[in-house]
Scaffold this motif. Structure first.
Motif, PDB file in Angstrom:
ATOM      1  N   VAL A 116      25.205  57.483 118.647  1.00 35.95           N
ATOM      2  CA  VAL A 116      25.694  57.033 117.344  1.00 35.95           C
ATOM      3  C   VAL A 116      24.574  57.018 116.303  1.00 35.95           C
ATOM      4  CG1 VAL A 116      26.568  55.002 116.092  1.00 35.95           C
ATOM      5  CG2 VAL A 116      27.712  55.788 118.190  1.00 35.95           C
ATOM      6  N   PRO A 117      23.372  56.480 116.598  1.00 33.72           N
ATOM      7  CA  PRO A 117      22.302  56.532 115.589  1.00 33.72           C
ATOM      8  C   PRO A 117      21.914  57.952 115.192  1.00 33.72           C
ATOM      9  CG  PRO A 117      21.775  54.929 117.285  1.00 33.72           C
ATOM     10  CD  PRO A 117      22.969  55.678 117.767  1.00 33.72           C
ATOM     11  N   ASP A 118      21.973  58.906 116.139  1.00 37.20           N
ATOM     12  CA  ASP A 118      21.717  60.306 115.792  1.00 37.20           C
ATOM     13  C   ASP A 118      22.714  60.775 114.738  1.00 37.20           C
ATOM     14  OD1 ASP A 118      19.708  60.461 117.735  1.00 37.20           O
ATOM     15  OD2 ASP A 118      21.063  61.265 119.255  1.00 37.20           O
ATOM     16  N   LEU A 119      23.978  60.482 114.968  1.00 32.01           N
ATOM     17  CA  LEU A 119      25.027  60.884 114.038  1.00 32.01           C
ATOM     18  C   LEU A 119      24.858  60.191 112.686  1.00 32.01           C
ATOM     19  CD1 LEU A 119      28.093  60.730 116.456  1.00 32.01           C
ATOM     20  CD2 LEU A 119      27.063  62.806 115.508  1.00 32.01           C
ATOM     21  N   ALA A 120      24.524  58.893 112.727  1.00 30.01           N
ATOM     22  CA  ALA A 120      24.357  58.142 111.486  1.00 30.01           C
ATOM     23  C   ALA A 120      23.230  58.717 110.644  1.00 30.01           C
ATOM     24  CB  ALA A 120      24.090  56.672 111.802  1.00 30.01           C
ATOM     25  N   ALA A 121      22.154  59.130 111.292  1.00 26.39           N
ATOM     26  CA  ALA A 121      21.020  59.689 110.559  1.00 26.39           C
ATOM     27  C   ALA A 121      21.356  61.025 109.923  1.00 26.39           C
ATOM     28  CB  ALA A 121      19.822  59.834 111.497  1.00 26.39           C
ATOM     29  N   ARG A 122      22.112  61.862 110.632  1.00 24.47           N
ATOM     30  CA  ARG A 122      22.380  63.221 110.162  1.00 24.47           C
ATOM     31  C   ARG A 122      23.596  63.321 109.239  1.00 24.47           C
ATOM     32  NH1 ARG A 122      18.828  66.620 109.523  1.00 24.47           N
ATOM     33  NH2 ARG A 122      20.582  67.969 109.023  1.00 24.47           N
ATOM     34  N   PHE A 123      24.516  62.373 109.327  1.00 23.34           N
ATOM     35  CA  PHE A 123      25.812  62.523 108.676  1.00 23.34           C
ATOM     36  C   PHE A 123      25.717  62.794 107.177  1.00 23.34           C
ATOM     37  CE2 PHE A 123      29.282  60.426 106.301  1.00 23.34           C
ATOM     38  CZ  PHE A 123      30.319  61.275 106.649  1.00 23.34           C
ATOM     39  N   ALA A 124      25.031  61.935 106.440  1.00 19.35           N
ATOM     40  CA  ALA A 124      25.026  62.061 104.980  1.00 19.35           C
ATOM     41  C   ALA A 124      24.408  63.371 104.522  1.00 19.35           C
ATOM     42  CB  ALA A 124      24.285  60.877 104.352  1.00 19.35           C
ATOM     43  N   LEU A 125      23.445  63.874 105.276  1.00 17.71           N
ATOM     44  CA  LEU A 125      22.753  65.098 104.872  1.00 17.71           C
ATOM     45  C   LEU A 125      23.639  66.324 104.925  1.00 17.71           C
ATOM     46  CD1 LEU A 125      19.338  64.430 106.592  1.00 17.71           C
ATOM     47  CD2 LEU A 125      19.692  64.743 104.142  1.00 17.71           C
ATOM     48  N   ARG A 126      24.821  66.196 105.484  1.00 18.16           N
ATOM     49  CA  ARG A 126      25.736  67.334 105.546  1.00 18.16           C
ATOM     50  C   ARG A 126      26.503  67.519 104.240  1.00 18.16           C
ATOM     51  NH1 ARG A 126      26.620  69.540 110.297  1.00 18.16           N
ATOM     52  NH2 ARG A 126      28.795  70.064 109.862  1.00 18.16           N
ATOM     53  N   HIS A 127      26.407  66.569 103.341  1.00 20.58           N
ATOM     54  CA  HIS A 127      27.107  66.703 102.060  1.00 20.58           C
ATOM     55  C   HIS A 127      26.222  67.424 101.043  1.00 20.58           C
ATOM     56  CE1 HIS A 127      29.164  65.784  98.316  1.00 20.58           C
ATOM     57  NE2 HIS A 127      30.234  65.609  99.063  1.00 20.58           N
ATOM     58  N   PRO A 128      26.795  68.304 100.234  1.00 23.74           N
ATOM     59  CA  PRO A 128      25.976  69.100  99.310  1.00 23.74           C
ATOM     60  C   PRO A 128      25.244  68.283  98.248  1.00 23.74           C
ATOM     61  CG  PRO A 128      28.327  69.427  98.887  1.00 23.74           C
ATOM     62  CD  PRO A 128      28.224  68.716 100.201  1.00 23.74           C
ATOM     63  N   ALA A 129      25.673  67.076  97.973  1.00 20.71           N
ATOM     64  CA  ALA A 129      24.997  66.272  96.947  1.00 20.71           C
ATOM     65  C   ALA A 129      23.806  65.501  97.483  1.00 20.71           C
ATOM     66  CB  ALA A 129      25.985  65.291  96.314  1.00 20.71           C
ATOM     67  N   VAL A 130      23.710  65.327  98.788  1.00 18.77           N
ATOM     68  CA  VAL A 130      22.707  64.430  99.366  1.00 18.77           C
ATOM     69  C   VAL A 130      21.396  65.175  99.585  1.00 18.77           C
ATOM     70  CG1 VAL A 130      22.112  62.970 101.329  1.00 18.77           C
ATOM     71  CG2 VAL A 130      24.448  62.967 100.415  1.00 18.77           C
ATOM     72  N   ALA A 131      20.324  64.619  98.996  1.00 20.11           N
ATOM     73  CA  ALA A 131      19.007  65.240  99.096  1.00 20.11           C
ATOM     74  C   ALA A 131      18.145  64.618 100.172  1.00 20.11           C
ATOM     75  CB  ALA A 131      18.289  65.143  97.749  1.00 20.11           C
ATOM     76  N   SER A 132      18.364  63.340 100.477  1.00 25.89           N
ATOM     77  CA  SER A 132      17.484  62.644 101.417  1.00 25.89           C
ATOM     78  C   SER A 132      18.191  61.430 101.985  1.00 25.89           C
ATOM     79  CB  SER A 132      16.197  62.204 100.694  1.00 25.89           C
ATOM     80  OG  SER A 132      15.302  61.531 101.563  1.00 25.89           O
ATOM     81  N   VAL A 133      17.761  61.026 103.157  1.00 27.99           N
ATOM     82  CA  VAL A 133      18.187  59.772 103.767  1.00 27.99           C
ATOM     83  C   VAL A 133      16.964  58.871 103.845  1.00 27.99           C
ATOM     84  CG1 VAL A 133      18.907  58.681 105.918  1.00 27.99           C
ATOM     85  CG2 VAL A 133      20.117  60.703 105.079  1.00 27.99           C
ATOM     86  N   VAL A 134      17.048  57.706 103.231  1.00 26.59           N
ATOM     87  CA  VAL A 134      15.949  56.742 103.259  1.00 26.59           C
ATOM     88  C   VAL A 134      16.257  55.672 104.298  1.00 26.59           C
ATOM     89  CG1 VAL A 134      14.864  54.857 101.976  1.00 26.59           C
ATOM     90  CG2 VAL A 134      15.080  57.116 100.938  1.00 26.59           C
ATOM     91  N   MET A 135      15.332  55.461 105.212  1.00 27.65           N
ATOM     92  CA  MET A 135      15.490  54.453 106.255  1.00 27.65           C
ATOM     93  C   MET A 135      14.355  53.446 106.185  1.00 27.65           C
ATOM     94  SD  MET A 135      16.577  56.639 109.615  1.00 27.65           S
ATOM     95  CE  MET A 135      17.857  57.900 109.583  1.00 27.65           C
TER      96      MET A 135
END
Length: 342
Positions: free
Chosen positions: A273-292
């Motif tokens: 689940v954490p793997d999916l949570a980290a990668r999920f947002a980056l699959r959208h064309p508007a998302v440039a980065s995931v900040v953790m």
């Protein structure tokens, strides 16, 4: 030995963000104390992992996060990293309260109080203080910080001051950061922002941003930085732990059950689940980065591994087919380009 390279996505101003950004709230002693050594080790580990985007704010530990981040980045080539900070919460000295603990979630002395101020002068003073604490002569991105109850001032004098700074070349990109998507969509549609930080509203289990922010961002060529992708901890472990929290409160039972179903589907693929949570947002064309948020070097290592994880397309498709993950997040990544002229 060559430095690791992490994939980057450009903002419409040309500023490039690595797919993983280090959120530095923990460097400001969020919830509990972090040592100077832990803070520096976290930044060093992030650099070694290829992270070049670092996000902070005066709010985080009443300036402690900015001071620690600046010290940890000192001596590194300035053109090789991106720093974002925030304005709107002025730090007013309160030496008479320095013997008391801060009452806003940070384990620091209450030597300052936070005062909402999105005026032009407030924005300029706030950024000046941030530059001093960071030890930098410029920051790359400045966000209006949580202007939920201050739309009128933030969207006029606040954005106006940031546009002025951008036009002067003092900052490269401007935007707003919030825990909601609706007002961020208003900023995107009605003001000249380049990037917004959306915390918790575009995740495996909360797709509120799909209805408003994300389509507006694509239309206007504005990038989104996704934060709080673990939704206060619900998605931070392979299975929800007893008492798991969602959006700063105990997670409701139906949501916990949904996460267990996602885990059931993902486990045969060797994905958590954490793997999916980290990668999920980056699959959208508007998302440039995931900040953790990352407090220690070990946290950084884990986060970098999750961001780099290759999640099979068949798994995303199965989660979509079962209605467990929003289909909106499954588009190929084509980041926004070009300044909107409307």
């Amino acid at each position: 030995m060559p430095e690791p390279i992490m994939r980057e996505h450009p903002l419409r101003t040309g500023t490039r963000l690595t797919e993983l950004g280090l959120g530095a709230a923990q460097l400001g002693n969020l919830y509990r104390e972090t040592t100077d050594q832990e803070a520096r080790a976290a930044v060093d580990a992030a650099w070694d992992a290829g992270v070049r985007y670092f996000d902070t704010a005066p709010h985080y530990g009443l300036g402690l996060s900015e001071r620690r981040l600046g010290a940890a980045l000192a001596g590194r080539p300035r053109d090789e990293f991106v720093v974002s900070t925030k304005v709107g919460r002025a730090l007013v000295p309160t030496p008479e309260r320095a013997h008391l603990p801060d009452d806003d979630g940070f384990a620091v002395p209450a030597a300052h109080r936070r005062e909402w101020d999105f005026s032009r002068d407030g924005v300029l003073r706030s950024l000046e203080g941030s530059l001093d604490r960071l030890g930098l002569d410029r920051v790359d991105v400045v966000y209006l910080h949580d202007p939920d109850a201050h739309w009128e001032q933030a969207s006029t004098s606040g954005v106006g001051a940031l546009v002025e700074l951008r036009d002067q070349g003092v900052v490269s990109a401007i935007g707003a950061g919030m825990n909601q998507s609706a007002m961020l969509a208003r900023f995107v549609r009605e003001t000249d922002v380049d990037v917004v930080m959306c915390a918790g509203r575009f995740t495996l289990v909360d797709a509120a941003a799909v209805a408003d922010l994300l389509p507006a961002a694509v239309e206007r060529g504005v990038s989104v930085v996704a934060a709080a992708v673990y939704n206060s901890g619900l998605l931070a472990n392979p299975r929800p732990r007893p008492g798991a929290r969602f959006d700063y409160a105990e997670a409701p039972g139906d949501l916990v059950a949904r996460v267990h179903r996602i885990a059931d589907v993902a486990e045969p693929y060797g994905v958590t689940v954490p793997d999916l949570a980290a990668r999920f947002a980056l699959r959208h064309p508007a998302v440039a980065s995931v900040v953790m948020g990352m407090r220690t070097a070990a946290h950084v290592t884990t986060s970098a591994e999750r961001i780099a994880r290759d999640v099979p397309e068949e798994l995303w498709a199965e989660l979509d087919r079962l209605g467990l993950v929003p289909a909106e997040g499954l588009a190929p990544h084509e980041p926004p380009t070009g300044r909107s002229t409307s």
